[in-house]
Design a protein around this motif. Structure first.
Motif, PDB file in Angstrom:
ATOM      1  N   ARG A  78       0.813  -1.216   0.000  1.00 55.78           N
ATOM      2  CA  ARG A  78       0.000   0.000   0.000  1.00 55.78           C
ATOM      3  C   ARG A  78       0.841   1.258   0.000  1.00 55.78           C
ATOM      4  N   SER A  79       2.081   1.158   0.457  1.00 45.97           N
ATOM      5  CA  SER A  79       2.988   2.301   0.525  1.00 45.97           C
ATOM      6  C   SER A  79       4.051   2.186  -0.563  1.00 45.97           C
ATOM      7  N   PRO A  80       4.692   3.301  -0.931  1.00 42.35           N
ATOM      8  CA  PRO A  80       5.713   3.268  -1.991  1.00 42.35           C
ATOM      9  C   PRO A  80       6.844   2.299  -1.678  1.00 42.35           C
ATOM     10  N   LEU A  81       7.473   1.812  -2.743  1.00 44.54           N
ATOM     11  CA  LEU A  81       8.549   0.836  -2.619  1.00 44.54           C
ATOM     12  C   LEU A  81       9.821   1.462  -2.052  1.00 44.54           C
ATOM     13  N   ALA A  82      10.533   0.669  -1.260  1.00 44.20           N
ATOM     14  CA  ALA A  82      11.845   1.062  -0.755  1.00 44.20           C
ATOM     15  C   ALA A  82      12.947   0.158  -1.290  1.00 44.20           C
ATOM     16  N   ALA A  83      12.613  -1.121  -1.559  1.00 48.10           N
ATOM     17  CA  ALA A  83      13.626  -2.071  -2.032  1.00 48.10           C
ATOM     18  C   ALA A  83      12.945  -3.187  -2.802  1.00 48.10           C
ATOM     19  N   ILE A  84      13.597  -3.639  -3.864  1.00 44.61           N
ATOM     20  CA  ILE A  84      13.124  -4.785  -4.635  1.00 44.61           C
ATOM     21  C   ILE A  84      14.329  -5.614  -5.067  1.00 44.61           C
ATOM     22  N   VAL A  85      14.107  -6.929  -5.224  1.00 47.75           N
ATOM     23  CA  VAL A  85      15.153  -7.803  -5.740  1.00 47.75           C
ATOM     24  C   VAL A  85      14.500  -8.938  -6.513  1.00 47.75           C
ATOM     25  N   LEU A  86      15.131  -9.353  -7.583  1.00 51.38           N
ATOM     26  CA  LEU A  86      14.713 -10.517  -8.361  1.00 51.38           C
ATOM     27  C   LEU A  86      15.682 -11.656  -8.083  1.00 51.38           C
ATOM     28  N   SER A  87      15.156 -12.885  -8.048  1.00 54.04           N
ATOM     29  CA  SER A  87      16.059 -14.033  -7.967  1.00 54.04           C
ATOM     30  C   SER A  87      16.897 -14.081  -9.240  1.00 54.04           C
ATOM     31  N   SER A  88      18.031 -14.754  -9.183  1.00 51.17           N
ATOM     32  CA  SER A  88      18.991 -14.697 -10.288  1.00 51.17           C
ATOM     33  C   SER A  88      18.417 -15.191 -11.602  1.00 51.17           C
ATOM     34  N   ASN A  89      17.439 -16.120 -11.545  1.00 53.98           N
ATOM     35  CA  ASN A  89      16.833 -16.630 -12.772  1.00 53.98           C
ATOM     36  C   ASN A  89      15.515 -15.936 -13.104  1.00 53.98           C
ATOM     37  N   GLY A  90      15.150 -14.912 -12.334  1.00 53.42           N
ATOM     38  CA  GLY A  90      13.961 -14.148 -12.637  1.00 53.42           C
ATOM     39  C   GLY A  90      12.648 -14.803 -12.254  1.00 53.42           C
ATOM     40  N   MET A  91      12.676 -15.885 -11.489  1.00 54.77           N
ATOM     41  CA  MET A  91      11.433 -16.574 -11.139  1.00 54.77           C
ATOM     42  C   MET A  91      10.656 -15.869 -10.036  1.00 54.77           C
ATOM     43  N   PHE A  92      11.361 -15.257  -9.082  1.00 55.62           N
ATOM     44  CA  PHE A  92      10.717 -14.652  -7.921  1.00 55.62           C
ATOM     45  C   PHE A  92      11.170 -13.208  -7.762  1.00 55.62           C
ATOM     46  N   ILE A  93      10.284 -12.404  -7.193  1.00 56.71           N
ATOM     47  CA  ILE A  93      10.607 -11.026  -6.868  1.00 56.71           C
ATOM     48  C   ILE A  93      10.201 -10.761  -5.420  1.00 56.71           C
ATOM     49  N   ALA A  94      11.079 -10.131  -4.661  1.00 64.70           N
ATOM     50  CA  ALA A  94      10.800  -9.741  -3.273  1.00 64.70           C
ATOM     51  C   ALA A  94      10.766  -8.226  -3.192  1.00 64.70           C
ATOM     52  N   THR A  95       9.858  -7.707  -2.369  1.00 67.17           N
ATOM     53  CA  THR A  95       9.672  -6.263  -2.263  1.00 67.17           C
ATOM     54  C   THR A  95       9.507  -5.842  -0.812  1.00 67.17           C
ATOM     55  N   ALA A  96       9.862  -4.598  -0.540  1.00 66.24           N
ATOM     56  CA  ALA A  96       9.611  -3.974   0.758  1.00 66.24           C
ATOM     57  C   ALA A  96       9.156  -2.551   0.499  1.00 66.24           C
ATOM     58  N   SER A  97       8.230  -2.069   1.314  1.00 67.59           N
ATOM     59  CA  SER A  97       7.743  -0.700   1.170  1.00 67.59           C
ATOM     60  C   SER A  97       8.519   0.238   2.085  1.00 67.59           C
ATOM     61  N   GLU A  98       8.162   1.507   2.049  1.00 65.92           N
ATOM     62  CA  GLU A  98       8.833   2.480   2.900  1.00 65.92           C
ATOM     63  C   GLU A  98       8.578   2.232   4.385  1.00 65.92           C
ATOM     64  N   HIS A  99       7.497   1.522   4.725  1.00 65.50           N
ATOM     65  CA  HIS A  99       7.263   1.168   6.125  1.00 65.50           C
ATOM     66  C   HIS A  99       8.267   0.118   6.593  1.00 65.50           C
ATOM     67  N   GLY A 100       8.618  -0.825   5.716  1.00 68.93           N
ATOM     68  CA  GLY A 100       9.636  -1.819   6.039  1.00 68.93           C
ATOM     69  C   GLY A 100       9.212  -2.896   7.011  1.00 68.93           C
ATOM     70  N   THR A 101       7.911  -3.049   7.247  1.00 68.73           N
ATOM     71  CA  THR A 101       7.459  -4.056   8.215  1.00 68.73           C
ATOM     72  C   THR A 101       7.141  -5.398   7.566  1.00 68.73           C
ATOM     73  N   ILE A 102       6.763  -5.383   6.288  1.00 68.86           N
ATOM     74  CA  ILE A 102       6.380  -6.606   5.582  1.00 68.86           C
ATOM     75  C   ILE A 102       7.255  -6.787   4.352  1.00 68.86           C
ATOM     76  N   ILE A 103       7.794  -7.997   4.183  1.00 69.89           N
ATOM     77  CA  ILE A 103       8.514  -8.382   2.968  1.00 69.89           C
ATOM     78  C   ILE A 103       7.602  -9.344   2.197  1.00 69.89           C
ATOM     79  N   ARG A 104       7.339  -9.036   0.937  1.00 66.36           N
ATOM     80  CA  ARG A 104       6.476  -9.909   0.138  1.00 66.36           C
ATOM     81  C   ARG A 104       7.265 -10.521  -1.016  1.00 66.36           C
TER      82      ARG A 104
END
Length: 365
Positions: free
Chosen positions: A179-205
């Protein structure tokens, strides 16, 4: 990872695509280190750099100056050959370069409101992506030629991610991650998965890129914290672990591999059928390991999972025991490396294997 503050001696830091080497940029120049030994492999003292990116372990670098010297403009990207000590090609832009990513096929140049895709061999432009304002250069890139994706913020008001296929040159999907703007994102090396964190930083999806479906949600903590970096383990299938460094000074490690699909388990339960995702995030099993006070609180840090070794004796019904090597660069000038051991009961132990001041390392005679 570029540093937006001028208060640190390190202006930028990045690992190469297989984490075998890393590079730091300072006000004096840049230095390349061997990740396994900490040996200084190359240094060039010609001024301040805000971006230095390696192409695996080749002699090719993509470098951008910090603007503290007239010859090192933040609007100019140079493809630099460490063997000859010369620039092979320079690209000039109207505004500052805020991020660069590359693999053996593609060069990605991120500006504040536009992203360019180049053929890395000819340096011919292939596509231009107009983006929302992205002054911090938030982006993620999967370096494999198969499943090679680029992820960029798609909104300034919420955590929506644009995933772009840089090989086929088309938008793949958009993911509404937070719900809040992104602070960090990363893709797995083969591009299968993406992890994200918002500016709140409480939940990693974590989302599956192929169909933009949410696979996991992990609660990092209750109080807000700035997520400085996210890193997947090197597994080519379901990543075993995911690490996050934050302004709290702690390194958090999550275990996506402990369950095949948490989301389907939730949906099969009565509570999972009636509770919204925001509540389900709170109810998710922790699968959470914390190294407290790994870095000074508030100091920017960059953590990567360099290696994961699984225990082959672990049965399919148990959590896979493993050992991981996690390397951390702090922007106040230090390199740390920890061994993380996780047993079959998901119990963890940390040991500090190496720590040294990056600014004090001298080149070999």
């Amino acid at each position: 990872m570029a540093n937006q503050s001028s208060s640190y001696p390190i202006l930028c830091a990045s690992f190469n695509q297989d984490n075998s080497c890393f590079v730091i940029g300072t006000r004096d120049g840049f230095q390349i280190f061997d990740s396994n030994t900490g040996k200084l492999l190359y240094e060039r003292a010609v001024g301040a750099f805000i971006i230095v990116e390696m192409l695996f372990s080749t002699s090719l670098l993509a470098i951008v100056g910090a603007g503290e010297q007239p010859s090192l403009s933040p609007r100019r990207l140079a493809l630099f050959n460490t063997t000859t000590g010369t620039a092979l090609r320079e690209l000039n832009f109207l505004t500052s370069v805020v991020a660069v990513r590359l693999n053996r096929k593609r060069l990605v140049v991120v500006l504040q409101d536009r992203t360019y895709i180049y053929d890395v061999n000819t340096v011919g432009i292939l596509d231009t992506i107009d983006t929302v304002p992205n002054p911090k250069g938030i982006c993620a890139f999967s370096p494999s030629s198969d499943g090679c994706f680029l992820a960029l913020p798609a909104s300034t008001t919420k955590g929506t991610v644009l995933v772009y296929n840089v090989m086929e040159l088309h938008s793949h999907c958009e993911i509404d991650a937070h719900r809040s703007p992104l602070a960090a994102i990363v893709l797995s090396s083969n591009g299968m998965f993406i992890a994200t964190a918002s500016e709140h930083g409480t939940i990693i999806r974590v989302h599956l890129v192929s169909d933009a479906s949410k696979s996991y949600s992990f609660r990092r903590g209750t109080y807000s914290s700035t997520i400085f970096s996210l890193s997947f383990g090197p597994s080519l299938q379901l990543p075993d672990i995911l690490a996050a460094s934050s302004s709290s000074g702690s390194v958090h490690v999550f275990s996506p591999g402990i369950a095949v699909n948490q989301r389907s388990k939730r949906s099969n339960s009565f509570l999972g059928a009636v509770l919204p995702d925001s509540v389900n995030d709170v109810l998710d099993p922790a699968h959470h390991i914390v190294l407290h006070d790994a870095t000074p609180a508030g100091v920017k840090s960059y953590a990567v999972i360099r290696k994961v070794d699984k225990d082959p004796k672990t049965s399919a019904s148990e959590f896979t025991a493993c050992r991981a090597i996690i390397s951390i660069i702090t922007f106040n000038g230090y390199f740390q490396e920890y061994n993380l051991s996780i047993n079959e009961q998901n119990e963890a132990s940390w040991s500090l294997e190496r720590e040294f001041n990056l600014l004090m390392v001298k080149s070999m005679p």
